[in-house]
Design a protein around this motif. Sequence first.
Motif, PDB file in Angstrom:
ATOM      1  N   ALA A  53      50.990  67.654   3.461  1.00  0.00           N
ATOM      2  CA  ALA A  53      51.667  68.595   4.507  1.00  0.00           C
ATOM      3  C   ALA A  53      51.491  69.928   4.119  1.00  0.00           C
ATOM      4  N   ASN A  54      51.925  70.175   2.796  1.00  0.00           N
ATOM      5  CA  ASN A  54      51.847  71.489   2.136  1.00  0.00           C
ATOM      6  C   ASN A  54      50.236  72.014   1.597  1.00  0.00           C
ATOM      7  N   ASP A  55      49.179  71.574   2.396  1.00  0.00           N
ATOM      8  CA  ASP A  55      48.010  71.726   1.857  1.00  0.00           C
ATOM      9  C   ASP A  55      47.700  71.480   0.452  1.00  0.00           C
ATOM     10  N   MET A  56      48.167  70.634  -0.140  1.00  0.00           N
ATOM     11  CA  MET A  56      47.642  70.674  -1.556  1.00  0.00           C
ATOM     12  C   MET A  56      47.049  68.802  -1.847  1.00  0.00           C
ATOM     13  N   SER A  57      46.329  68.782  -0.867  1.00  0.00           N
ATOM     14  CA  SER A  57      45.672  67.202  -0.810  1.00  0.00           C
ATOM     15  C   SER A  57      44.788  66.921  -1.989  1.00  0.00           C
ATOM     16  N   GLU A  58      44.392  68.217  -2.912  1.00  0.00           N
ATOM     17  CA  GLU A  58      43.895  67.597  -3.948  1.00  0.00           C
ATOM     18  C   GLU A  58      44.613  67.070  -5.081  1.00  0.00           C
ATOM     19  N   TYR A  59      46.222  66.866  -4.833  1.00  0.00           N
ATOM     20  CA  TYR A  59      46.916  66.325  -5.598  1.00  0.00           C
ATOM     21  C   TYR A  59      47.577  64.902  -4.929  1.00  0.00           C
ATOM     22  N   SER A  60      47.210  64.604  -3.946  1.00  0.00           N
ATOM     23  CA  SER A  60      47.686  63.691  -3.257  1.00  0.00           C
ATOM     24  C   SER A  60      46.917  62.137  -3.559  1.00  0.00           C
ATOM     25  N   PRO A  61      47.537  61.296  -4.333  1.00  0.00           N
ATOM     26  CA  PRO A  61      46.715  59.978  -4.542  1.00  0.00           C
ATOM     27  C   PRO A  61      45.970  59.401  -3.408  1.00  0.00           C
ATOM     28  N   LEU A  62      46.555  59.142  -2.350  1.00  0.00           N
ATOM     29  CA  LEU A  62      45.980  58.627  -1.129  1.00  0.00           C
ATOM     30  C   LEU A  62      44.496  59.516  -0.752  1.00  0.00           C
ATOM     31  N   ALA A  63      44.861  60.619  -0.814  1.00  0.00           N
ATOM     32  CA  ALA A  63      43.582  61.695  -0.609  1.00  0.00           C
ATOM     33  C   ALA A  63      42.467  61.533  -1.506  1.00  0.00           C
ATOM     34  N   LEU A  64      43.097  61.492  -2.703  1.00  0.00           N
ATOM     35  CA  LEU A  64      41.976  61.190  -3.804  1.00  0.00           C
ATOM     36  C   LEU A  64      41.203  59.946  -3.694  1.00  0.00           C
ATOM     37  N   LEU A  65      41.980  59.009  -3.264  1.00  0.00           N
ATOM     38  CA  LEU A  65      41.280  57.579  -3.261  1.00  0.00           C
ATOM     39  C   LEU A  65      40.496  57.528  -1.982  1.00  0.00           C
TER      40      LEU A  65
END
Length: 151
Positions: A53-65
């Motif tokens: 939500a804070n535009d830090m998806s590069e650190y999101s485990p689900l987004a990385l997966l």
Amino acid sequence: MKLSFLCPVSDQQINAPVARFNALFTLLILLLFFYIHNLFLIVFLAIDFALRANDMSEYSPLALLSRFIVKSFGIKPKMQNAGPKLFAAKIGYFLCILIIVLGIFRLYTAALVSAGILGLFSFLEAAFGFCMACYIYPHIYKLTYKEPFKE
């Protein structure tokens, strides 16, 4: 202007298959939560949603997966506006916080209903690419801003 066509717009793009896998993993975690009733699963989801939500998806485990799976299977990118997905992540974060608070206060039925709503939204996105955020956003926008739209 019709409210049903109003949706948050961003100057960023997001890969739709990655978003759908994010929704699938969210749904799977929620199904596990329904089975074992462990709030730490929801805490994990809240952190993940907060990152996205804070535009830090590069650190999101689900987004990385999700990105790893999309890349590994060679799924073609389908870029779309990131605005609705960022708004959806904020709704997911809010619902996770609500579930955690309800669980802490031992309002388990309300927590499970809230988790069910989040699960339904996740299922619709994962299975059909249907983003409920675009249908919720106009109503929130109408309540937030003083000058309502005329339909």
